[in-house]
Design a protein around this motif. Structure first.
Motif, PDB file in Angstrom:
ATOM      1  N   VAL A  51       0.839  -1.258   0.004  1.00  0.00           N
ATOM      2  CA  VAL A  51      -0.029  -0.081   0.012  1.00  0.00           C
ATOM      3  C   VAL A  51       0.807   1.320  -0.029  1.00  0.00           C
ATOM      4  CG1 VAL A  51      -1.581   1.511   1.463  1.00  0.00           C
ATOM      5  CG2 VAL A  51      -2.153  -0.965   0.936  1.00  0.00           C
ATOM      6  N   GLU A  52       1.748   1.175   0.814  1.00  0.00           N
ATOM      7  CA  GLU A  52       2.755   2.420   0.850  1.00  0.00           C
ATOM      8  C   GLU A  52       3.614   2.605  -0.346  1.00  0.00           C
ATOM      9  OE1 GLU A  52       2.727   4.818   3.143  1.00  0.00           O
ATOM     10  OE2 GLU A  52       1.238   3.724   4.032  1.00  0.00           O
ATOM     11  N   LEU A  53       3.922   1.470  -1.229  1.00  0.00           N
ATOM     12  CA  LEU A  53       4.398   1.630  -2.188  1.00  0.00           C
ATOM     13  C   LEU A  53       3.664   2.219  -3.282  1.00  0.00           C
ATOM     14  CD1 LEU A  53       6.674  -1.591  -2.587  1.00  0.00           C
ATOM     15  CD2 LEU A  53       7.737   0.646  -2.076  1.00  0.00           C
ATOM     16  N   LEU A  60      -3.255   4.712  -5.872  1.00  0.00           N
ATOM     17  CA  LEU A  60      -4.331   4.393  -5.205  1.00  0.00           C
ATOM     18  C   LEU A  60      -5.489   4.925  -5.949  1.00  0.00           C
ATOM     19  CD1 LEU A  60      -3.097   4.136  -1.819  1.00  0.00           C
ATOM     20  CD2 LEU A  60      -3.122   2.191  -3.425  1.00  0.00           C
ATOM     21  N   GLY A  61      -5.401   5.835  -6.992  1.00  0.00           N
ATOM     22  CA  GLY A  61      -6.638   6.223  -7.558  1.00  0.00           C
ATOM     23  C   GLY A  61      -7.507   7.226  -6.453  1.00  0.00           C
ATOM     24  N   SER A  66      -5.893   8.992   1.144  1.00  0.00           N
ATOM     25  CA  SER A  66      -6.083   8.564   2.650  1.00  0.00           C
ATOM     26  C   SER A  66      -5.225   7.393   2.962  1.00  0.00           C
ATOM     27  CB  SER A  66      -7.652   7.857   2.687  1.00  0.00           C
ATOM     28  OG  SER A  66      -7.696   7.244   3.738  1.00  0.00           O
ATOM     29  N   TRP A  67      -4.488   7.345   4.119  1.00  0.00           N
ATOM     30  CA  TRP A  67      -3.716   6.414   4.600  1.00  0.00           C
ATOM     31  C   TRP A  67      -4.384   5.071   5.218  1.00  0.00           C
ATOM     32  CZ3 TRP A  67      -3.037   5.122   9.522  1.00  0.00           C
ATOM     33  CH2 TRP A  67      -3.586   6.238  10.633  1.00  0.00           C
ATOM     34  N   LEU A  68      -5.731   5.585   5.809  1.00  0.00           N
ATOM     35  CA  LEU A  68      -6.273   4.685   6.721  1.00  0.00           C
ATOM     36  C   LEU A  68      -6.972   3.487   6.090  1.00  0.00           C
ATOM     37  CD1 LEU A  68      -6.921   3.828   9.622  1.00  0.00           C
ATOM     38  CD2 LEU A  68      -8.948   5.419   9.338  1.00  0.00           C
ATOM     39  N   TRP A  69      -7.830   3.931   4.982  1.00  0.00           N
ATOM     40  CA  TRP A  69      -8.477   3.012   4.656  1.00  0.00           C
ATOM     41  C   TRP A  69      -7.859   1.882   3.659  1.00  0.00           C
ATOM     42  CZ3 TRP A  69     -12.923   2.473   7.142  1.00  0.00           C
ATOM     43  CH2 TRP A  69     -13.514   3.701   7.625  1.00  0.00           C
ATOM     44  N   PRO A 107      -9.948  -0.801  -6.223  1.00  0.00           N
ATOM     45  CA  PRO A 107      -9.230  -1.787  -7.143  1.00  0.00           C
ATOM     46  C   PRO A 107      -7.819  -1.682  -7.066  1.00  0.00           C
ATOM     47  CG  PRO A 107     -10.111   0.247  -8.149  1.00  0.00           C
ATOM     48  CD  PRO A 107     -10.764   0.329  -6.898  1.00  0.00           C
ATOM     49  N   ALA A 108      -7.018  -0.603  -6.923  1.00  0.00           N
ATOM     50  CA  ALA A 108      -5.792  -0.923  -6.986  1.00  0.00           C
ATOM     51  C   ALA A 108      -4.980  -1.604  -5.801  1.00  0.00           C
ATOM     52  CB  ALA A 108      -5.142   0.707  -6.698  1.00  0.00           C
ATOM     53  N   VAL A 109      -5.874  -1.602  -4.497  1.00  0.00           N
ATOM     54  CA  VAL A 109      -5.513  -2.421  -3.437  1.00  0.00           C
ATOM     55  C   VAL A 109      -5.625  -3.658  -3.564  1.00  0.00           C
ATOM     56  CG1 VAL A 109      -5.671  -2.628  -1.008  1.00  0.00           C
ATOM     57  CG2 VAL A 109      -5.702  -0.432  -1.810  1.00  0.00           C
ATOM     58  N   ALA A 110      -6.876  -4.109  -4.239  1.00  0.00           N
ATOM     59  CA  ALA A 110      -7.515  -5.527  -4.405  1.00  0.00           C
ATOM     60  C   ALA A 110      -6.447  -6.292  -5.182  1.00  0.00           C
ATOM     61  CB  ALA A 110      -8.812  -5.374  -4.649  1.00  0.00           C
ATOM     62  N   VAL A 111      -5.961  -5.477  -6.279  1.00  0.00           N
ATOM     63  CA  VAL A 111      -5.213  -6.198  -7.494  1.00  0.00           C
ATOM     64  C   VAL A 111      -3.723  -6.150  -7.178  1.00  0.00           C
ATOM     65  CG1 VAL A 111      -6.755  -5.719  -9.051  1.00  0.00           C
ATOM     66  CG2 VAL A 111      -4.889  -4.123  -8.803  1.00  0.00           C
ATOM     67  N   SER A 112      -3.379  -5.752  -5.889  1.00  0.00           N
ATOM     68  CA  SER A 112      -1.884  -5.521  -5.524  1.00  0.00           C
ATOM     69  C   SER A 112      -1.339  -7.106  -5.269  1.00  0.00           C
ATOM     70  CB  SER A 112      -1.611  -4.750  -4.274  1.00  0.00           C
ATOM     71  OG  SER A 112      -2.388  -5.274  -3.118  1.00  0.00           O
TER      72      SER A 112
END
Length: 454
Positions: A51-53, A60-61, A66-69, A107-112
């Motif tokens: 996530v941080e990368l 992250l679109g 947001s850093w929390l969600w 989607p960016a998180v889910a497909v990481s």
């Protein structure tokens, strides 16, 4: 067509183990739980790093600021792995829903890469560790429908595909065999087929491998139990054989001793020389009985045949004449005749058969002395290698005849005749035991000879 569908369904049920009642459970649940918790912790760290990368490269679109969600999404998608083998289907279902929901909102998180690995492991574990195989098929079917439904929806909404393929706001030109849109759709479908298919087939292969190991271990236990049972049976049979031997030895020698002692008592005052000879016979019979019983008892005491001293040679059919000669007393005259079709046939009779026939003669003569008024007994030993009814390779036979009548008040225990019948059953022989029409008693036992030299 219907038969083909039925056959395909049967093969699928067999492949997925639907009808199997075996349940795969961890050998060490506590250790398994610790390992799964560690895997979840590693996945959480990898997901948070991912996530941080993504935030660092502005990928992250709509949740870029947001850093929390995004981290909440990672926690919700990785922590369930700590119970992946305890509740495999529940974890697979929860993380599939996680993919569906966050694939829409983030989607960016889910497909990481970290979360894609988590989803793969969850589905793999659900197939590999599911206890209820029928329910597993239902869950997998639901997950696949959900995932491919979500993929279809993603590809179908608005101009999603065109926007994905646009370069600086301009549609991509066709450069290969396929149009950009069709190539993108087919490529996405193939990637997901390989992704989800690999998880399902890999999980099933892991389950079948564990099932085969379980079956092999179960067969090994069964073989060990059967070997132990056979060993116990062998010990029991050996002890029964020794019991029969003890009965025959004791019965024979004690009856001889009793008759010789009675004769010695009668002649002790009239003829001391004859009395001394009878007492010597008693001494000889006693020593023989004690020697044979010591050998049998030594075998009975030894729990393991390995390392023990070899037993003394057991008597055989060739020893019957000596047995008959030693049975002759003042009150009983015993004779023996040997009939063999070829010279040395008696000596060539197998040891087990010869011992059984020897013990049969021993028991019959002991019964004559104890339970009969007979004054004479004749023993015939026959060995023939010509085929006879029921004896394809010839037979060995003993026959004991006496001229007496049953003596009142001397009924035996029946163990001797029981031993004769057991030996007959072991070797597949036949017998004729009972009173003769012309008077006296007959014991005739015939046992088959093996094919070829013994």
């Amino acid at each position: 067509m219907r038969g083909g569908r039925h056959g395909l369904a049967t093969r699928a049920r067999t492949f997925f183990g639907v009808d199997s009642d075996w349940e795969r459970v961890p050998a060490d649940p506590a250790r398994t739980q610790r390992i799964d918790a560690l895997i979840a912790l590693v996945a959480l760290a990898a997901g948070s790093l991912g996530v941080e990368l993504l935030r660092s490269i502005d990928s992250l679109g709509n949740v870029q600021d947001s850093w929390l969600w995004p981290h909440v999404a990672v926690v919700l998608g990785t922590v369930p792995l700590a119970w992946r083998r305890r509740w495999p289907l529940a974890v697979a279902t929860v993380l599939s829903v996680h993919l569906f929901v966050f694939g829409i909102v983030m989607p960016a998180v889910a497909v990481s890469l970290p979360l894609q690995a988590v989803y793969f492991v969850a589905l793999f574990t659900g197939v590999a560790w599911a206890r209820d195989r029928r329910l597993m098929l239902g869950v997998v079917a639901g997950v696949l429908l959900l995932m491919f439904g979500w993929l279809t929806w993603q590809l179908a909404i608005g101009s999603g595909v065109e926007q994905s393929l646009a370069r600086d706001g301009r549609p991509m030109k066709r450069q290969g065999l396929f149009s950009p849109t069709s190539a993108y759709v087919v490529y996405s479908l193939l990637v997901n087929v390989v992704y989800f298919g690999g998880a399902v087939l890999g999980g099933q292969a892991a389950w079948r491998s564990a099932f085969q190991r379980h079956r092999l271990a179960d067969q090994a236990r069964t073989i060990d139990e059967q070997a132990s049972t056979l060993q116990q049976q062998a010990v029991i049979e050996e002890r029964l054989r020794i019991a029969r031997e003890l009965h025959d030895v004791v019965a024979h020698h004690v009856s001889v001793i009793g008759i010789q002692a009675s004769a010695a008592r009668r002649v002790l005052r009239r003829d001391p020389a004859v009395a001394e000879q009878s007492l010597r016979s008693i001494e000889t019979s006693s020593r023989e009985a004690v020697t044979q019983m010591r050998g049998l008892l030594g075998t009975l005491r030894s729990g393991d045949a390995a390392g023990t001293e070899p037993r003394a040679p057991e008597p055989g059919l060739a020893d019957v004449p000596h047995l008959v000669a030693s049975s002759t007393t003042d009150g009983l005259r015993a004779t023996c005749h040997v009939v063999e079709d070829t010279p040395g046939a008696v000596d060539a009779v197998p040891g087990a058969v010869g011992l059984s026939l020897y013990r049969t003669v021993q028991e019959a003569l002991a019964n004559v002395r104890r339970h009969s008024t007979a004054t004479s007994a004749s023993v015939v030993v026959r060995v023939a290698h010509r085929p006879d009814r029921g004896f394809a390779h010839g037979y060995a036979e003993v026959e004991v005849l006496d001229d007496g009548r049953p003596r009142s008040g001397t009924s035996g225990s029946g163990l001797g005749l029981l031993g004769v019948r057991e030996r007959l059953a072991t070797h597949g022989g036949v017998s004729e035991i009972g009173p003769r029409v012309t008077g006296g008693y007959r014991v005739r036992v015939r046992m088959p000879l093996p094919d070829g030299p013994s």
